[in-house]
Design an enzyme around this catalytic site. Structure first.
Site, PDB file in Angstrom:
ATOM      1  NE  ARG A  12      -1.479   2.577   2.727  1.00 12.02           N
ATOM      2  CZ  ARG A  12      -0.995   3.736   3.171  1.00 12.02           C
ATOM      3  NH1 ARG A  12      -0.828   4.758   2.344  1.00 12.02           N
ATOM      4  NH2 ARG A  12      -0.659   3.881   4.446  1.00 12.02           N
ATOM      5  CG  ASP A  13       3.026   4.532   3.001  1.00 11.38           C
ATOM      6  OD1 ASP A  13       3.391   5.274   2.079  1.00 11.38           O
ATOM      7  OD2 ASP A  13       2.947   4.914   4.184  1.00 11.38           O
ATOM      8  CG  HIS A 203       2.846   5.220   9.176  1.00 12.97           C
ATOM      9  ND1 HIS A 203       2.273   4.225   8.389  1.00 12.97           N
ATOM     10  CD2 HIS A 203       3.351   6.114   8.302  1.00 12.97           C
ATOM     11  CE1 HIS A 203       2.446   4.524   7.115  1.00 12.97           C
ATOM     12  NE2 HIS A 203       3.096   5.666   7.026  1.00 12.97           N
ATOM     13  CG  HIS A 205       7.265   7.850   5.718  1.00 14.93           C
ATOM     14  ND1 HIS A 205       7.224   7.359   4.430  1.00 14.93           N
ATOM     15  CD2 HIS A 205       6.033   7.652   6.224  1.00 14.93           C
ATOM     16  CE1 HIS A 205       6.014   6.895   4.177  1.00 14.93           C
ATOM     17  NE2 HIS A 205       5.252   7.063   5.248  1.00 14.93           N
ATOM     18  CB  CYS A 236       1.777  10.604   1.069  1.00 13.22           C
ATOM     19  SG  CYS A 236       0.299  11.456   0.482  1.00 13.22           S
ATOM     20  CG  ASN A 245       6.335   3.530   4.826  1.00 14.07           C
ATOM     21  OD1 ASN A 245       6.105   3.779   3.658  1.00 14.07           O
ATOM     22  ND2 ASN A 245       5.434   3.600   5.775  1.00 14.07           N
TER      23      ASN A 245
HETATM   24  N1  COA Z   1     -12.982   4.333  -4.700  1.00 15.23           N
HETATM   25  C1  COA Z   1     -13.078   4.407  -6.037  1.00 15.23           C
HETATM   26  N2  COA Z   1     -13.442   5.505  -6.708  1.00 15.23           N
HETATM   27  C2  COA Z   1     -13.726   6.577  -5.973  1.00 15.23           C
HETATM   28  C3  COA Z   1     -13.635   6.591  -4.586  1.00 15.23           C
HETATM   29  C4  COA Z   1     -13.235   5.406  -3.942  1.00 15.23           C
HETATM   30  N3  COA Z   1     -13.084   5.337  -2.621  1.00 15.23           N
HETATM   31  N4  COA Z   1     -13.948   7.814  -4.136  1.00 15.23           N
HETATM   32  C5  COA Z   1     -14.240   8.562  -5.217  1.00 15.23           C
HETATM   33  N5  COA Z   1     -14.094   7.811  -6.335  1.00 15.23           N
HETATM   34  C6  COA Z   1     -14.269   8.238  -7.723  1.00 15.23           C
HETATM   35  C7  COA Z   1     -15.622   8.864  -7.985  1.00 15.23           C
HETATM   36  O1  COA Z   1     -16.533   7.875  -8.331  1.00 15.23           O
HETATM   37  C8  COA Z   1     -15.293   9.788  -9.114  1.00 15.23           C
HETATM   38  O2  COA Z   1     -15.201   9.046 -10.320  1.00 15.23           O
HETATM   39  P1  COA Z   1     -15.650   9.663 -11.743  1.00 15.23           P
HETATM   40  O3  COA Z   1     -14.735  10.841 -11.960  1.00 15.23           O
HETATM   41  O4  COA Z   1     -15.385   8.528 -12.674  1.00 15.23           O
HETATM   42  O5  COA Z   1     -17.051  10.045 -11.556  1.00 15.23           O
HETATM   43  C9  COA Z   1     -13.919  10.281  -8.807  1.00 15.23           C
HETATM   44  O6  COA Z   1     -13.332   9.265  -7.986  1.00 15.23           O
HETATM   45  C10 COA Z   1     -13.918  11.600  -8.061  1.00 15.23           C
HETATM   46  O7  COA Z   1     -14.798  11.492  -6.956  1.00 15.23           O
HETATM   47  P2  COA Z   1     -14.920  12.616  -5.823  1.00 15.23           P
HETATM   48  O8  COA Z   1     -15.832  12.133  -4.770  1.00 15.23           O
HETATM   49  O9  COA Z   1     -15.188  13.944  -6.479  1.00 15.23           O
HETATM   50  O10 COA Z   1     -13.487  12.561  -5.234  1.00 15.23           O
HETATM   51  P3  COA Z   1     -12.326  13.649  -5.264  1.00 15.23           P
HETATM   52  O11 COA Z   1     -11.824  13.838  -6.647  1.00 15.23           O
HETATM   53  O12 COA Z   1     -12.757  14.818  -4.466  1.00 15.23           O
HETATM   54  O13 COA Z   1     -11.193  12.827  -4.462  1.00 15.23           O
HETATM   55  C11 COA Z   1     -10.712  11.129  -2.815  1.00 15.23           C
HETATM   56  C12 COA Z   1     -11.380  12.451  -3.103  1.00 15.23           C
HETATM   57  C13 COA Z   1     -10.623  11.004  -1.325  1.00 15.23           C
HETATM   58  C14 COA Z   1     -11.546   9.998  -3.396  1.00 15.23           C
HETATM   59  C15 COA Z   1      -9.310  11.097  -3.478  1.00 15.23           C
HETATM   60  O14 COA Z   1      -8.620  12.288  -3.223  1.00 15.23           O
HETATM   61  C16 COA Z   1      -8.476   9.933  -2.989  1.00 15.23           C
HETATM   62  O15 COA Z   1      -8.781   8.781  -3.284  1.00 15.23           O
HETATM   63  N6  COA Z   1      -7.402  10.212  -2.256  1.00 15.23           N
HETATM   64  C17 COA Z   1      -6.555   9.187  -1.683  1.00 15.23           C
HETATM   65  C18 COA Z   1      -5.148   9.683  -1.620  1.00 15.23           C
HETATM   66  C19 COA Z   1      -4.232   8.648  -1.021  1.00 15.23           C
HETATM   67  O16 COA Z   1      -4.512   7.465  -0.923  1.00 15.23           O
HETATM   68  N7  COA Z   1      -3.053   9.115  -0.628  1.00 15.23           N
HETATM   69  C20 COA Z   1      -2.024   8.283  -0.066  1.00 15.23           C
HETATM   70  C21 COA Z   1      -2.349   7.724   1.243  1.00 15.23           C
HETATM   71  S1  COA Z   1      -1.983   8.789   2.572  1.00 15.23           S
HETATM   72 ZN    ZN Z   2       3.184   6.641   5.165  1.00 13.28          ZN
END
Ligand code: COA
Ligand code: ZN
Length: 312
Positions: A12-13, A203, A205, A236, A245
């Site tokens: 994952r990370d 956790h 890094h 990230c 990490n």
């Molecule tokens: N799983 C799959 N797809 C998802 C989802 C999820 N959990 N959450 C949102 N989506 C999809 C939506 O369906 C949408 O798809 P479309 O464009 O095809 O319609 C798109 O993503 C955007 O959705 P929205 O709710 O507007 O999300 P956003 O663009 O505001 O992003 C997050 C918000 C949280 C979903 C996104 O920023 C994210 O996944 N961040 C994770 C970052 C991460 O893991 N960082 C490292 C770990 S610390």
């Molecule tokens: Zn981390």
């Protein structure tokens, strides 16, 4: 012997910041190999938006195809309700909810203010309703690469809010390696005083080389749960300057040598760790996989033997 519980976060990370896509079969094979090493927990993947984290777009398939070894918990990172639905569908053993303690990093990483994240995660906790244990990972808890200091009181405030919602555990994340051991001492003492009922995980890094020093500070302060990433991969993608990490096998080797019970078969783990450069296509930071354990001795040079014979 104090038992230390490791959560392996390489797939994952570790993988989320890698530039070249890692094949789904390779991810599954790696999780399966890690399952035989003695981990308490493996963070398999994240149910995030595939646009935000393209590397983990195969999360549903990976969770569906890994071999589940009894005694190992298979957890997944979840940023919102949609992610929680996917995690429940995948029968994850734990949901690891994520938000940042820095507004700027929360906006960069999750595209919403902290208050909206908290509301969304509260809804997730309500929806899960005790069916599956919940952990919350709080990013940037020792500092934010964009905002700087994150006051300890703010971090403790977020821990309290989630504790009040009944979560099982909280992970205090040093997302970009800004923590130093004295800061870790203070944080750990405060956490244990106020939240002894929670499973507390640290956790770290190794972005500035303080990773293992911070593990040591935490363990000496009584913390028994750590995240680590095989080979020291990780970071990230939405935290500027992020890097790996703490390296699981290096941390486990250190704690083993010190007499802690990590539950890990280090020989098996090192064999898996030595596959990492091939899996990701580049060298990795981990050191024990290259140097060997401290008990892996080298033959003395021939001239030393000759000197010895001459002396006798
Ligand atoms: N799983 C799959 N797809 C998802 C989802 C999820 N959990 N959450 C949102 N989506 C999809 C939506 O369906 C949408 O798809 P479309 O464009 O095809 O319609 C798109 O993503 C955007 O959705 P929205 O709710 O507007 O999300 P956003 O663009 O505001 O992003 C997050 C918000 C949280 C979903 C996104 O920023 C994210 O996944 N961040 C994770 C970052 C991460 O893991 N960082 C490292 C770990 S610390
Ligand atoms: Zn981390």
């Amino acid at each position: 012997m104090t038992r230390i519980f490791f959560n392996e976060v390489a797939t994952r990370d570790g993988f989320q910041i890698e530039p070249a896509f890692i094949d789904t079969d390779a991810k599954i094979a790696l999780v399966d190999a890690l399952s035989d090493c003695g981990y308490a927990k493996i963070e398999v993947t994240s149910f995030t938006s595939p646009k935000a984290i393209p590397m983990l777009r195969d999360a549903d398939e990976v969770m569906g195809r890994i071999r589940r070894v009894p005694g190992v918990e298979y957890t997944v990172l979840v940023p919102n309700l949609r992610g929680a639905e996917r995690a429940l569908e995948a029968k994850a053993d734990e949901l690891n909810l994520v938000m940042s303690t820095s507004e700027t990093h929360n906006l960069a990483n999750l595209r919403m203010p902290m208050a909206i994240s908290f509301a969304a995660l509260s809804e997730v906790i309500q929806r899960v309703d005790g069916q599956t244990p919940i952990n919350v990972s709080l990013s940037c808890s020792f500092g934010c690469p964009m905002e700087g200091d994150v006051p300890q009181a703010n971090v403790l405030g977020w821990v309290e809010r989630f504790a009040d919602l009944g979560v099982r555990g909280v992970t205090i994340c040093d997302t970009t390696g800004m923590a130093h051991p004295a800061q870790v001492n203070r944080m750990v003492e405060a956490l244990q005083q106020r939240f002894a009922q929670l499973q507390l995980t640290l956790h770290f890094h190794n972005t500035r080389g303080m990773g293992l020093a911070n593990v040591l500070a935490a363990v000496q302060g009584g913390i028994t749960r750590f995240d680590g990433s095989l080979g020291g991969l990780g970071g990230c993608p939405y935290a500027p300057g992020a890097s790996g990490n703490i390296c699981s096998e290096d941390a486990i080797h250190m704690l083993d040598e010190m007499g802690y019970d990590t539950g890990i078969n280090l020989d098996k783990l090192l064999a898996v760790a030595r596959q990492m450069p091939q899996i990701v296509g580049h060298d990795v930071p981990g050191q024990v996989a290259k140097a060997g354990r401290v008990t892996d001795l080298h033959p003395a040079p021939e001239f030393v033997n000759e000197l010895r014979q001459g002396a006798s």
